[in-house]
Design a protein around this motif. Structure first.
Motif, mmCIF file in Angstrom:
data_model
loop_
_atom_site.group_PDB
_atom_site.id
_atom_site.type_symbol
_atom_site.label_atom_id
_atom_site.label_comp_id
_atom_site.label_asym_id
_atom_site.label_seq_id
_atom_site.Cartn_x
_atom_site.Cartn_y
_atom_site.Cartn_z
ATOM 1 N N ASP A 48 0.759 -1.170 0.153
ATOM 2 C CA ASP A 48 -0.096 -0.037 0.011
ATOM 3 C C ASP A 48 0.770 1.271 0.128
ATOM 4 O O ASP A 48 1.919 1.419 0.633
ATOM 5 C CB ASP A 48 -1.070 0.055 1.276
ATOM 6 N N ARG B 91 -2.271 1.758 -10.038
ATOM 7 C CA ARG B 91 -2.109 3.071 -9.336
ATOM 8 C C ARG B 91 -3.611 3.527 -9.031
ATOM 9 O O ARG B 91 -4.093 4.762 -8.673
ATOM 10 C CB ARG B 91 -1.561 4.249 -9.939
ATOM 11 N N LYS B 92 -4.537 2.495 -9.111
ATOM 12 C CA LYS B 92 -5.763 3.028 -8.811
ATOM 13 C C LYS B 92 -6.374 3.435 -7.587
ATOM 14 O O LYS B 92 -7.425 3.744 -7.413
ATOM 15 C CB LYS B 92 -6.889 1.887 -9.310
ATOM 16 N N THR B 93 -5.427 3.155 -6.597
ATOM 17 C CA THR B 93 -6.131 3.335 -5.195
ATOM 18 C C THR B 93 -5.679 5.088 -4.797
ATOM 19 O O THR B 93 -6.171 5.641 -4.014
ATOM 20 C CB THR B 93 -5.208 2.558 -4.194
ATOM 21 N N TYR B 94 -4.717 5.634 -5.964
ATOM 22 C CA TYR B 94 -4.604 7.086 -5.613
ATOM 23 C C TYR B 94 -4.893 7.991 -6.684
ATOM 24 O O TYR B 94 -5.301 8.975 -6.774
ATOM 25 C CB TYR B 94 -3.155 7.286 -5.122
ATOM 26 N N ASP C 184 -10.735 7.283 -10.977
ATOM 27 C CA ASP C 184 -11.560 6.439 -11.494
ATOM 28 C C ASP C 184 -12.317 7.212 -12.526
ATOM 29 O O ASP C 184 -13.035 7.764 -12.281
ATOM 30 C CB ASP C 184 -12.536 5.508 -10.459
#
Length: 325
Positions: free
Chosen positions: A134, A214-217, A220
């Protein structure tokens, strides 16, 4: 009587005097890739016409850009050494810092923007500090602020954080102000999507993540609401420019935020560039016509500044009298 809108399209001169969307070379920002090493002028295979330069081969490129009237550069660095904390990103003698000093000493009339991120510098390719798999937001922004300060100390005119960590604009603003750089603007990558259009850039900058994505930061693209919050937050934290990235697939977003009180920037990204180049090289499209249509689409949507790899081509076409802006 029916309406004859064609009356105002009847001649080239008539079309010129009634148009209301305009473009200038001064509004184009040209990205350059500077690589640590010597005697490097390497074409990026997935980005025809774009190169990685070592500092000793950079001057001819800058001479050409100067002669074409391009005034603003966005500098990316490719280091030799990478580690988990991206230490070369904030090294006072890192490749970006050296490049900025070189440009400001030898070409002081260029406005130099530096990309502030960690992905080119970390051994894992992510944009921040990891704990397990993470990316840690709050520890990362301390490093991001340190990177920004090091760029400004080297002479950067504007810093452009692209990491998409929450709170990084405020962290940078406070760090710059503490060092006395109260007048240095921040160009925020405020609306940056987790996009498939970045592939060629990752070849150019050696910045692909070694695992995951890098989809958590990054944002979307299926959401039509969160960009408002991103823009509002960056404005409140002290951003001086707001950027939308990518550009062409996000004209609706650009249009939605065009009335902000800050200059609006679009990044016409590597995938958008490379698709045009590939089609042109295959003879499928009129490259010049497509590029100019894309640029005016961005201006029509409300953009004031455009970061584009096409900038040198556009400036060349104008200089040769092939295009009139």
């Amino acid at each position: 009587m029916f309406t004859r809108t064609r009356r105002l399209r009847n001649s080239k001169l008539l079309r010129e005097i009634v148009r209301n969307v305009r473009l200038s070379i001064d509004e184009l920002i040209y990205p350059i890739f500077v690589e640590e090493g010597e005697n490097i002028r390497e074409e990026i295979s997935s980005m025809p016409g774009q190169f990685r330069f070592s500092l000793d081969r950079l001057a001819p490129e800058l001479d050409e850009l100067k002669s074409l009237g391009i005034k603003t550069l966005l500098v990316f660095g490719i280091p030799k050494h990478k580690d988990p904390i991206g230490s070369e990103a904030y090294n006072p003698n890192g490749i970006v810092q050296q490049a900025v000093r070189f440009i400001k000493k030898n070409y002081p009339n260029f406005l130099v923007i530096t990309d502030v991120c960690m992905c080119e510098y970390t051994s894992h390719g992510h944009c921040g500090i990891l704990e397990g798999c993470d990316v840690q937001n709050d520890s990362t922004i301390k490093y991001i602020a340190q990177i920004a300060v090091s760029h400004v100390e080297a002479g950067a005119d504007i810093v452009a954080p692209s990491d998409m960590m929450d709170g990084r604009i405020l962290a940078i603003r406070e760090a710059l102000d503490e060092k006395g750089f109260i007048n240095t603007p921040i160009m925020a990558y405020s609306v940056k999507y987790a996009s498939n259009y970045y592939g060629p850039f990752r070849d150019a900058a050696d910045s692909a993540p070694s695992f995951g994505d890098r989809k958590t930061y990054q944002m979307d693209y299926r959401s039509s609401k969160e960009y408002y919050r991103e823009v509002e937050a960056d404005i409140e934290e002290g951003a001086d420019f707001i950027m939308v990235k990518p550009a062409l697939a996000y004209l609706d977003v650009i249009k939605a935020v065009e009335n902000i009180s800050l200059p609006l920037v679009a990044y016409n990204v590597s995938g958008e560039y490379s698709m045009v180049k590939a089609a042109a090289l295959n003879g499928w499209i009129n490259e010049q016509g497509i590029v100019m249509e894309n640029m005016y689409a961005l201006k029509r949507a409300g953009v004031e500044l455009i970061i584009t790899y096409h900038a040198k081509d556009i400036a060349t076409w104008v200089k040769n009298g092939e295009v009139t802006l």
